[in-house]
Motif scaffolding. Structure first.
Motif, PDB file in Angstrom:
ATOM      1  N   LEU A 149      -1.115  -9.282  -7.833  1.00 35.56           N
ATOM      2  CA  LEU A 149      -1.347  -9.089  -6.407  1.00 35.56           C
ATOM      3  C   LEU A 149      -1.113  -7.628  -6.050  1.00 35.56           C
ATOM      4  CD1 LEU A 149      -0.397 -11.417  -3.498  1.00 35.56           C
ATOM      5  CD2 LEU A 149       0.227  -9.005  -3.345  1.00 35.56           C
ATOM      6  N   SER A 150      -1.995  -7.076  -5.222  1.00 38.44           N
ATOM      7  CA  SER A 150      -1.907  -5.691  -4.765  1.00 38.44           C
ATOM      8  C   SER A 150      -2.003  -4.749  -5.962  1.00 38.44           C
ATOM      9  CB  SER A 150      -0.626  -5.478  -3.959  1.00 38.44           C
ATOM     10  OG  SER A 150      -0.668  -4.271  -3.233  1.00 38.44           O
ATOM     11  N   GLN A 151      -0.984  -3.956  -6.247  1.00 35.10           N
ATOM     12  CA  GLN A 151      -1.052  -3.087  -7.415  1.00 35.10           C
ATOM     13  C   GLN A 151      -1.265  -3.907  -8.692  1.00 35.10           C
ATOM     14  OE1 GLN A 151       2.258  -0.571  -9.569  1.00 35.10           O
ATOM     15  NE2 GLN A 151       1.515   0.624  -7.819  1.00 35.10           N
ATOM     16  N   GLY A 152      -0.677  -5.095  -8.727  1.00 34.92           N
ATOM     17  CA  GLY A 152      -0.904  -5.979  -9.864  1.00 34.92           C
ATOM     18  C   GLY A 152      -2.364  -6.388  -9.990  1.00 34.92           C
ATOM     19  N   GLY A 153      -3.064  -6.419  -8.851  1.00 39.74           N
ATOM     20  CA  GLY A 153      -4.486  -6.711  -8.866  1.00 39.74           C
ATOM     21  C   GLY A 153      -5.313  -5.576  -9.438  1.00 39.74           C
ATOM     22  N   TRP A 154      -4.730  -4.381  -9.519  1.00 43.50           N
ATOM     23  CA  TRP A 154      -5.342  -3.279 -10.251  1.00 43.50           C
ATOM     24  C   TRP A 154      -5.004  -3.385 -11.743  1.00 43.50           C
ATOM     25  CZ3 TRP A 154      -3.395   1.022  -6.443  1.00 43.50           C
ATOM     26  CH2 TRP A 154      -4.350   1.232  -5.437  1.00 43.50           C
ATOM     27  N   ALA A 179      -6.358   4.729  -4.561  1.00 40.24           N
ATOM     28  CA  ALA A 179      -5.044   4.544  -3.948  1.00 40.24           C
ATOM     29  C   ALA A 179      -4.843   5.405  -2.713  1.00 40.24           C
ATOM     30  CB  ALA A 179      -3.942   4.830  -4.976  1.00 40.24           C
ATOM     31  N   ASP A 180      -5.413   6.614  -2.684  1.00 42.29           N
ATOM     32  CA  ASP A 180      -5.234   7.471  -1.501  1.00 42.29           C
ATOM     33  C   ASP A 180      -5.972   6.898  -0.293  1.00 42.29           C
ATOM     34  OD1 ASP A 180      -7.544   8.037  -2.994  1.00 42.29           O
ATOM     35  OD2 ASP A 180      -7.708  10.069  -2.222  1.00 42.29           O
ATOM     36  N   ALA A 181      -7.181   6.370  -0.500  1.00 42.14           N
ATOM     37  CA  ALA A 181      -7.915   5.745   0.602  1.00 42.14           C
ATOM     38  C   ALA A 181      -7.190   4.504   1.104  1.00 42.14           C
ATOM     39  CB  ALA A 181      -9.328   5.387   0.146  1.00 42.14           C
ATOM     40  N   GLN A 182      -6.638   3.742   0.172  1.00 48.28           N
ATOM     41  CA  GLN A 182      -5.914   2.525   0.555  1.00 48.28           C
ATOM     42  C   GLN A 182      -4.664   2.861   1.369  1.00 48.28           C
ATOM     43  OE1 GLN A 182      -2.821   1.152  -1.428  1.00 48.28           O
ATOM     44  NE2 GLN A 182      -2.618  -0.142   0.380  1.00 48.28           N
ATOM     45  N   MET A 183      -3.946   3.913   0.988  1.00 51.52           N
ATOM     46  CA  MET A 183      -2.718   4.252   1.698  1.00 51.52           C
ATOM     47  C   MET A 183      -2.992   4.831   3.084  1.00 51.52           C
ATOM     48  SD  MET A 183      -0.158   3.108   0.176  1.00 51.52           S
ATOM     49  CE  MET A 183       1.021   3.835   1.307  1.00 51.52           C
ATOM     50  N   LYS A 256      -2.012  10.501 -10.909  1.00 50.92           N
ATOM     51  CA  LYS A 256      -2.567   9.529 -11.859  1.00 50.92           C
ATOM     52  C   LYS A 256      -3.088   8.300 -11.117  1.00 50.92           C
ATOM     53  CE  LYS A 256       0.631  11.004 -15.483  1.00 50.92           C
ATOM     54  NZ  LYS A 256       1.829  10.626 -16.286  1.00 50.92           N
ATOM     55  N   GLU A 257      -2.368   7.895 -10.080  1.00 51.35           N
ATOM     56  CA  GLU A 257      -2.783   6.712  -9.327  1.00 51.35           C
ATOM     57  C   GLU A 257      -4.090   6.953  -8.581  1.00 51.35           C
ATOM     58  OE1 GLU A 257       0.031   4.483  -7.049  1.00 51.35           O
ATOM     59  OE2 GLU A 257       1.732   5.199  -8.230  1.00 51.35           O
ATOM     60  N   ILE A 258      -4.206   8.102  -7.913  1.00 53.99           N
ATOM     61  CA  ILE A 258      -5.392   8.312  -7.080  1.00 53.99           C
ATOM     62  C   ILE A 258      -6.624   8.654  -7.918  1.00 53.99           C
ATOM     63  CG2 ILE A 258      -3.972   8.994  -5.124  1.00 53.99           C
ATOM     64  CD1 ILE A 258      -4.842  11.856  -5.523  1.00 53.99           C
ATOM     65  N   GLU A 259      -6.422   9.055  -9.149  1.00 54.36           N
ATOM     66  CA  GLU A 259      -7.560   9.325 -10.027  1.00 54.36           C
ATOM     67  C   GLU A 259      -8.109   8.057 -10.672  1.00 54.36           C
ATOM     68  OE1 GLU A 259      -6.127  12.310 -12.710  1.00 54.36           O
ATOM     69  OE2 GLU A 259      -6.645  13.960 -11.355  1.00 54.36           O
ATOM     70  N   ASP A 281      -5.568  -8.904   6.174  1.00 48.89           N
ATOM     71  CA  ASP A 281      -4.803  -7.935   5.396  1.00 48.89           C
ATOM     72  C   ASP A 281      -4.843  -6.577   6.075  1.00 48.89           C
ATOM     73  OD1 ASP A 281      -3.703  -6.256   3.472  1.00 48.89           O
ATOM     74  OD2 ASP A 281      -4.677  -7.266   1.795  1.00 48.89           O
ATOM     75  N   ALA A 282      -3.670  -6.062   6.481  1.00 49.72           N
ATOM     76  CA  ALA A 282      -3.592  -4.750   7.128  1.00 49.72           C
ATOM     77  C   ALA A 282      -3.225  -3.649   6.144  1.00 49.72           C
ATOM     78  CB  ALA A 282      -2.557  -4.789   8.256  1.00 49.72           C
ATOM     79  N   VAL A 283      -3.055  -4.001   4.882  1.00 48.04           N
ATOM     80  CA  VAL A 283      -2.655  -3.038   3.860  1.00 48.04           C
ATOM     81  C   VAL A 283      -3.849  -2.572   3.031  1.00 48.04           C
ATOM     82  CG1 VAL A 283      -1.188  -2.699   1.820  1.00 48.04           C
ATOM     83  CG2 VAL A 283      -0.345  -4.050   3.764  1.00 48.04           C
ATOM     84  N   VAL A 284      -4.800  -3.456   2.821  1.00 47.52           N
ATOM     85  CA  VAL A 284      -5.969  -3.176   1.987  1.00 47.52           C
ATOM     86  C   VAL A 284      -7.229  -3.222   2.845  1.00 47.52           C
ATOM     87  CG1 VAL A 284      -7.426  -4.167   0.169  1.00 47.52           C
ATOM     88  CG2 VAL A 284      -4.959  -4.012  -0.164  1.00 47.52           C
ATOM     89  N   PRO A 285      -8.132  -2.258   2.699  1.00 48.72           N
ATOM     90  CA  PRO A 285      -9.406  -2.308   3.426  1.00 48.72           C
ATOM     91  C   PRO A 285     -10.326  -3.369   2.817  1.00 48.72           C
ATOM     92  CG  PRO A 285      -9.355  -0.369   2.008  1.00 48.72           C
ATOM     93  CD  PRO A 285      -8.002  -1.016   1.911  1.00 48.72           C
TER      94      PRO A 285
END
Length: 356
Positions: A149-154, A179-183, A256-259, A281-285
């Motif tokens: 879930l969330s990062q785990g879903g990546w 990750a930058d767009a999501q944040m 590393k995350e945003i790349e 969901d207000a955390v993920v677009p």
């Protein structure tokens, strides 16, 4: 399949869904009848690269090898005992599926060295957990998959793209944007939910983009730090999950995350994949993520995507928006959407993973 879906829909109304052993139940209610589903809980350790990780297996009693799911972590729930995973430990063994959770490297009993934002390392840890389960004769080595879930879903799709031993993937609330767009999306909603102005939101976005621009090599470090200095004393800064400074881009875990583009990871997955989103969901677009998946659907015939009415980022319907976004509640999430439970169980049954 209908029976499995009905079972989980019923379970949705049974409270917290925390796993309770038969011994604990009997001690509390001595008149209880013996449960139909018997679950053995076993702790174990396994190696991944140079790290030793600690995990727990929830194994349903069965006369034949069963399917199994390895749980990959959300960013805020690194421990195997996180409430986010309790529903899996309760529901899946009742369906004849084993569950394996482990402490993320650098957390709990899995040492002190983290992955430093390197998703490949975290994916390889999940692969190592799958390899660990393959040695257990009670588990069918051809039916081991991942749930995240969330990062785990990546992490789950990335692991499946790197290993032929992962038979299926379940990705929940996984943003299919960087990750930058999501944040930026998440931070904007945090500020809106807490009543801050559009001017505050604009200042936050500008600072985030400056830091992210530095990480991508388009903004110099001094300018990015100046933008960050301008917001670090704001009362809303606590909602941004940012430090007051940042590492050099050459060693930054955030870089590393945003790349990492999660869509590329998903497109590389060839096994059956279920992607689930909460409509609220207000955390993920979710709208952007679902559209990106729709654009590649013709190339991914084994992909199924569902957006669940009324569910938030943690597949919960019980928490109001402000509560669900409050950082003090990180790590206490507990899914309670009946539709989520039903879709999860019916998909597992369709894939031939539910025991008899």
């Amino acid at each position: 399949m209908r029976a499995a879906a009905g079972l989980l829909a019923l379970m949705a109304g049974l409270g917290s869904l925390q796993p309770v052993s038969a011994a604990e139940k009997t001690a509390r209610l001595p008149w209880s009848a013996p449960a139909t589903t018997e679950v053995v809980t076993e702790n174990s350790r396994f190696k991944s690269g140079g790290a030793e990780l600690a995990g727990t297996l929830y194994m349903p009693a069965s006369r034949k090898p069963v399917a199994a799911i390895v749980v990959t972590h959300s960013a805020s729930s690194p421990l195997r005992g996180g409430s986010l995973y309790d529903h899996l430990k309760t529901i899946l063994p009742a369906l004849g599926i084993a569950v394996f959770t482990y402490d993320r490297r650098g957390s709990g009993e899995s040492g002190s060295e983290t992955a430093g934002g390197n998703f490949t390392i975290l994916a390889d840890d999940a692969i190592a957990a799958v390899e660990h389960l393959k040695t257990d004769p009670r588990i069918d080595p051809r039916r081991i998959g991942t749930w995240g879930l969330s990062q785990g879903g990546w992490i789950s799709p990335l692991a499946a793209s790197r290993s032929p031993d992962i038979a299926f993937v379940i990705a929940v609330s996984a943003p299919v944007v960087t990750a930058d767009a999501q944040m930026i999306f998440s931070s904007t909603n945090h500020l809106k939910a807490n009543g801050y102005s559009q001017a505050d939101i604009d200042q936050m976005v500008a600072a985030r983009k400056a830091v992210d621009g530095y990480m991508r090599g388009t903004v110099n470090r001094a300018d990015a730090q100046t933008k960050l200095d301008g917001i670090k004393t704001k009362p809303w800064f606590k909602y941004l999950y940012m430090g007051e400074t940042f590492c050099d881009r050459e060693v930054s875990g955030w870089r590393k995350e945003i790349e990492n583009d999660p869509l590329k990871n998903l497109e590389a997955v060839t096994v059956p994949t279920l992607v689930l989103y909460g409509a609220d969901d207000a955390v993920v677009p979710v709208a952007d993520s679902a559209q990106r998946l729709k654009n590649v659907a013709s190339r991914m015939p084994k992909l199924q995507v569902h957006v669940i009415a009324g569910a938030d980022h943690a597949m919960a319907m019980s928490a109001d928006l402000k509560t669900s976004l409050d950082p003090k509640n990180d790590g206490t999430e507990r899914p309670d959407s009946p539709e989520y439970f039903a879709l999860l169980s019916s998909w597992l049954a369709t894939q031939g993973l539910v025991g008899s």
